[in-house]
Write an enzyme that holds these catalytic residues in place. Structure first.
Site, PDB file in Angstrom:
ATOM      1  N   HIS A   1       6.459 -25.316  14.279  1.00 19.65           N
ATOM      2  CA  HIS A   1       7.850 -25.764  14.110  1.00 19.65           C
ATOM      3  C   HIS A   1       8.141 -27.059  14.880  1.00 19.65           C
ATOM      4  CE1 HIS A   1       8.136 -21.866  12.444  1.00 19.65           C
ATOM      5  NE2 HIS A   1       8.385 -21.194  13.555  1.00 19.65           N
TER       6      HIS A   1
ATOM      7  N   LYS B   1       3.361 -18.466   8.033  1.00 16.39           N
ATOM      8  CA  LYS B   1       2.678 -18.753   9.285  1.00 16.39           C
ATOM      9  C   LYS B   1       2.310 -17.438   9.980  1.00 16.39           C
ATOM     10  CE  LYS B   1       4.851 -19.340  13.334  1.00 16.39           C
ATOM     11  NZ  LYS B   1       5.641 -18.275  13.923  1.00 16.39           N
TER      12      LYS B   1
ATOM     13  N   HIS C   1       9.236 -22.284   8.269  1.00 11.27           N
ATOM     14  CA  HIS C   1      10.648 -22.062   7.910  1.00 11.27           C
ATOM     15  C   HIS C   1      11.587 -23.073   8.571  1.00 11.27           C
ATOM     16  CE1 HIS C   1      11.124 -19.813  11.718  1.00 11.27           C
ATOM     17  NE2 HIS C   1      12.418 -19.989  11.544  1.00 11.27           N
TER      18      HIS C   1
ATOM     19  N   ARG D   1       0.820  -1.211   0.000  1.00 12.64           N
ATOM     20  CA  ARG D   1       0.000   0.000   0.000  1.00 12.64           C
ATOM     21  C   ARG D   1       0.859   1.269   0.000  1.00 12.64           C
ATOM     22  NH1 ARG D   1      -5.155  -0.390   3.787  1.00 12.64           N
ATOM     23  NH2 ARG D   1      -4.215  -2.411   4.119  1.00 12.64           N
TER      24      ARG D   1
ATOM     25  N   LYS E   1      15.501 -25.617   7.232  1.00 13.25           N
ATOM     26  CA  LYS E   1      16.795 -25.814   7.883  1.00 13.25           C
ATOM     27  C   LYS E   1      17.388 -27.153   7.459  1.00 13.25           C
ATOM     28  CE  LYS E   1      15.386 -23.243  12.014  1.00 13.25           C
ATOM     29  NZ  LYS E   1      16.063 -21.964  11.891  1.00 13.25           N
TER      30      LYS E   1
ATOM     31  N   ASP F   1       3.123 -19.938  18.563  1.00 16.12           N
ATOM     32  CA  ASP F   1       4.239 -19.372  17.804  1.00 16.12           C
ATOM     33  C   ASP F   1       5.286 -20.423  17.435  1.00 16.12           C
ATOM     34  OD1 ASP F   1       5.594 -17.037  16.735  1.00 16.12           O
ATOM     35  OD2 ASP F   1       7.024 -17.253  18.377  1.00 16.12           O
TER      36      ASP F   1
ATOM     37  N   LYS G   1      20.343 -19.720  23.076  1.00 19.38           N
ATOM     38  CA  LYS G   1      19.586 -20.184  21.911  1.00 19.38           C
ATOM     39  C   LYS G   1      20.024 -21.609  21.636  1.00 19.38           C
ATOM     40  CE  LYS G   1      18.832 -19.072  16.999  1.00 19.38           C
ATOM     41  NZ  LYS G   1      17.370 -19.053  16.962  1.00 19.38           N
TER      42      LYS G   1
ATOM     43  N   GLU H   1      15.150 -19.823  23.114  1.00 20.51           N
ATOM     44  CA  GLU H   1      15.609 -18.623  22.422  1.00 20.51           C
ATOM     45  C   GLU H   1      16.146 -17.627  23.430  1.00 20.51           C
ATOM     46  OE1 GLU H   1      13.462 -17.337  18.738  1.00 20.51           O
ATOM     47  OE2 GLU H   1      11.795 -17.939  20.003  1.00 20.51           O
TER      48      GLU H   1
HETATM   49  C1  BG6 Z   1       9.277 -17.723  14.216  1.00 24.32           C
HETATM   50  C2  BG6 Z   1       8.621 -17.186  15.449  1.00 24.32           C
HETATM   51  O1  BG6 Z   1       8.389 -18.535  13.512  1.00 24.32           O
HETATM   52  O2  BG6 Z   1      10.415 -18.478  14.583  1.00 24.32           O
HETATM   53  C3  BG6 Z   1       9.599 -16.352  16.248  1.00 24.32           C
HETATM   54  O3  BG6 Z   1       7.505 -16.395  15.092  1.00 24.32           O
HETATM   55  C4  BG6 Z   1      10.838 -17.143  16.546  1.00 24.32           C
HETATM   56  O4  BG6 Z   1       9.003 -15.905  17.448  1.00 24.32           O
HETATM   57  C5  BG6 Z   1      11.411 -17.744  15.271  1.00 24.32           C
HETATM   58  O5  BG6 Z   1      11.781 -16.272  17.139  1.00 24.32           O
HETATM   59  C6  BG6 Z   1      12.549 -18.689  15.601  1.00 24.32           C
HETATM   60  O6  BG6 Z   1      13.165 -19.078  14.421  1.00 24.32           O
HETATM   61  P1  BG6 Z   1      14.671 -19.590  14.415  1.00 24.32           P
HETATM   62  O7  BG6 Z   1      14.887 -20.013  13.004  1.00 24.32           O
HETATM   63  O8  BG6 Z   1      15.502 -18.412  14.840  1.00 24.32           O
HETATM   64  O9  BG6 Z   1      14.744 -20.696  15.405  1.00 24.32           O
END
Ligand code: BG6
Length: 665
Positions: A259, A167, A197, A60, A201, A254, A365, A235
């Site tokens: 995932h 997502k 996503h 937009r 990986k 989330d 992480k 994380e």
């Molecule tokens: C996303 C989430 O799908 O994945 C985020 O919305 C999260 O909150 C992220 O931080 C984590 O992805 P990765 O690849 O860094 O583990």
């Protein structure tokens, strides 16, 4: 000049994606500049895009093609994952990008889009192939796909038409069903690419290769040999600027429902009949269908949740509580951490608990999957020193950040007696493969262009994943958390997560690494090889503020290290003698003598602790007797324990200490 860069004739070489126009909706957002464009640049650099590939960025905002290209040209320098940025490749890509200003709610905008697409198709010969990438808030998915349908974009008589959906796919079971219904009313399932996503990986994709191209593990892959499975996704980051989104989401929606369930299905599914997309997707869906749907009482018993409080992140900086984040309700009950136990009701996995945990603002992480095998029978080791050292084999998939696969097993320690020690073999991706760092989106985008749906979720899988999550969401909503926030930012997470697994006599895969241990003064003089061995022996435990960690008069058989938090030592009157902090340790005498504790130690704040038990300690000492010297030193200096080494240690260790003393005198 332009015609040289954009030849109208087809230039498809082996391995390149199909010619096509990629229309990105919501193109002015973060996803496009941070991930999609850098991923396309990487694909172009690797020669995987044809010259007949064109991007139409729709949003937009008031950009022109020129200003949008300029903005992306600035951003790519920041977001590229490649060290050797190639200006020519970038120019050739960005010159094939056009900005289309339009309101995605407005059906007439799609007529203008159709005109632009026709113009581009005839100029670049994109064969009528169009990829619609929905990089928009999820609320727009239904509107866009319906408007595209009414504008006739779903017809495949001249070239393929595909839509890619980011997502979150739905907010709960009901909304996911509605969205699927809306999509499938206009599009065929094969045209819909629902992105997760995590499937981009390499380490996740490798789970299938590992399981089905290596014969040795498959016969062991069942309840007959596996004790339990753990999936961890922790994380370090908090919600940052995504408070508004996260308030509606929480970690279950989330991370876990998508995932983590994807990884779970890869780990536990039956072998597919081929590597074809639907063969894999059938098995994944079947697996999730077998996950036991929890009743409210199961949810209460088998799940726990948390929310982060103010704390310190690993670099020492102060981190706000979740409730203080931007766009977050100050009384929010959204969970930023969750742990749960699931069961898969099928022949292969009957009775094998699957533990999952994920959270934001934790101390590190880490994404890892642990397969813990059953312990070997100890019969033949009875009456040997190995008898009390039987430990289960563990297979660990280190998904990120230290990508690798590790097998932990028992080995005989060199020497005349039969004694065992846990050792490991580890494959590191970085050592075996040279790969250029990417965004993780390359393979996903590429697959959408070649029509491979293996890495995308089919409607049945998404719905089944919501069916598993829904009772948890409902039960949590009906039972608001009483103690939020319940873990400090930068910590290991709430105590309840540790209790959840400890109640079953199990423990989370050790989170500790050598760096953590090296902070403990007692270990500072020790070698890395010692620390690695110790790492596999320590047990992580969390205490809540006010909990008694040890009680005066109880017989001690373990020592404690404070990884994070504060504890206080109390005398018989309950008066505080000393405050202990990160890096401090106590109870070490219990490793030497099983004596009554001389003081009570109470957690002053929530504490992340590492516990070293006497048995583990004695085992390690046999290989690293120099550690006995450090402990002895502390025992003498701090506790005036003057007992001779023979009374405190096994004969071999005592001999070492004696020889050492002799050498130094
Ligand atoms: C996303 C989430 O799908 O994945 C985020 O919305 C999260 O909150 C992220 O931080 C984590 O992805 P990765 O690849 O860094 O583990």
């Amino acid at each position: 000049m332009t015609t040289e860069l954009f030849p109208a004739e087809l230039s498809v070489t082996e391995g390149t994606a199909d010619p096509c126009i990629m229309v990105i909706f919501g193109a002015s957002g973060d996803l496009t500049r941070r991930l999609l464009i850098p991923a396309l640049y990487n694909l172009a650099s690797d020669g995987l895009l044809t010259d007949n590939f064109v991007i139409v960025a729709m949003a937009r905002r008031d950009y022109t093609t020129g200003s949008f290209r300029d903005m992306l040209s600035k951003n790519i320098k920041q977001f590229t994952t490649r060290n050797d940025f190639d200006q020519n490749t970038w120019q050739s890509l960005v010159q094939r990008l056009y900005y289309q200003r339009g309101n995605i709610d407005d059906p007439t905008a799609y007529n203008a889009l159709a005109d632009e697409i026709n113009r581009i198709d005839s100029r670049y010969n994109t064969r009528g192939n169009i990829l619609f990438y929905l990089a928009t808030p999820p609320a727009m998915f239904g509107v866009i796909t319906t408007n595209l349908y009414h504008a006739g974009f779903n017809k495949t008589d001249s070239g393929w038409k595909r839509i890619v959906i980011e997502k979150p796919f739905g907010h709960d079971l009901q909304s996911a069903l509605t969205l699927n219904r809306e999509l499938l009313a206009c599009w065929d399932e094969e045209q819909i690419y629902r992105i997760d996503h995590y499937l981009g990986k390499e380490t996740v994709q490798n789970i299938l290769a590992f399981r089905f191209s290596n014969r040795i593990f498959e016969p062991l892959w069942s309840r007959n040999f596996i004790d339990h499975i753990q999936l961890t996704v922790t994380e370090r980051v908090g919600v940052g600027t995504r408070g508004a989104y996260y308030e509606q989401s929480g970690v279950l929606r989330d991370m876990i429902q998508n995932h983590m369930f994807q990884m779970l299905s890869y780990i536990c599914m039956e072998p597919p009949t081929s590597f074809k997309a639907d063969a894999i997707r059938h098995e994944k869906a079947k697996l999730l269908e077998a996950v036991r749907i929890m009743q409210p009482e199961d949810v209460i018993r088998n799940t726990t949740r948390g929310q982060y409080d103010i704390g310190r992140s690993a670099d020492g900086s102060l981190t706000p509580a979740y409730r203080e984040e931007v766009n977050v309700n100050p009384a929010s009950v959204t969970e930023t951490f969750a742990a749960m136990k699931l069961y898969i009701d099928n022949w292969r996995w009957e009775g094998v608990p699957i533990y999952l945990r994920s959270g934001k603002n934790l101390w590190k992480k880490d994404t890892a999957i642990l397969i813990q095998f059953k312990c070997a029978p100890d019969i033949i080791f009875r009456d040997t020193p190995a008898a009390d050292h039987m430990e289960a084999n563990q297979l660990v998939f280190h998904i990120q950040p230290d990508e690798g696969i590790e097998l932990r097993f028992q080995a005989k320690r060199p020497g005349p007696t039969v004694s065992l020690q846990k050792v490991n073999m580890r494959f590191n991706y970085g050592d075996s493969f040279k790969s250029t760092p990417g965004t993780g989106y390359e393979v996903l985008i590429y697959d959408t262009m070649i029509g491979d749906t293996s890495l995308f979720s089919r409607s049945d899988l998404v719905e089944t994943a919501w069916r598993i999550a829904q009772p948890v969401l409902d039960t949590w909503a009906a039972n608001p958390p009483e103690h939020f926030p319940n873990y400090a930012a930068g910590s290991w997470g709430p105590k309840s997560a540790f209790d959840l697994i400890a109640e079953d006599g199990r423990k989370w895969l050790e989170l500790v690494n050598c760096d953590t241990l090296a902070k403990v003064p007692l270990f500072q003089p020790c070698r890395t090889v010692f620390l690695s061995s110790l790492m596999m022996t320590l047990k992580p435990v969390v205490y809540a503020a006010g909990d008694n960690i040890v009680i005066m008069g109880d017989i001690g058989r373990e020592m404690y290290f404070i990884n994070r938090g504060e504890a206080e030592t109390l005398d018989a009157n309950g008066d505080v003698i000393r405050t202990l902090q990160d890096g401090d340790f106590f109870g070490e005498i219990a490793l030497l003598l099983s004596r009554p504790r001389t003081a009570t130690v109470r957690a002053k704040s929530d504490c992340d602790m590492l516990v070293l038990e006497q048995t583990g300690f004695r085992r390690i000492l046999r290989d690293f007797p120099e550690f006995a010297h450090s402990v002895l030193q502390v025992a003498r200096d701090r506790y005036q324990i003057m007992a001779p080494a023979e009374e405190l240690f096994d004969a071999d260790v005592a001999r070492y200490l004696k020889d050492r003393d002799a050498a130094f005198t």
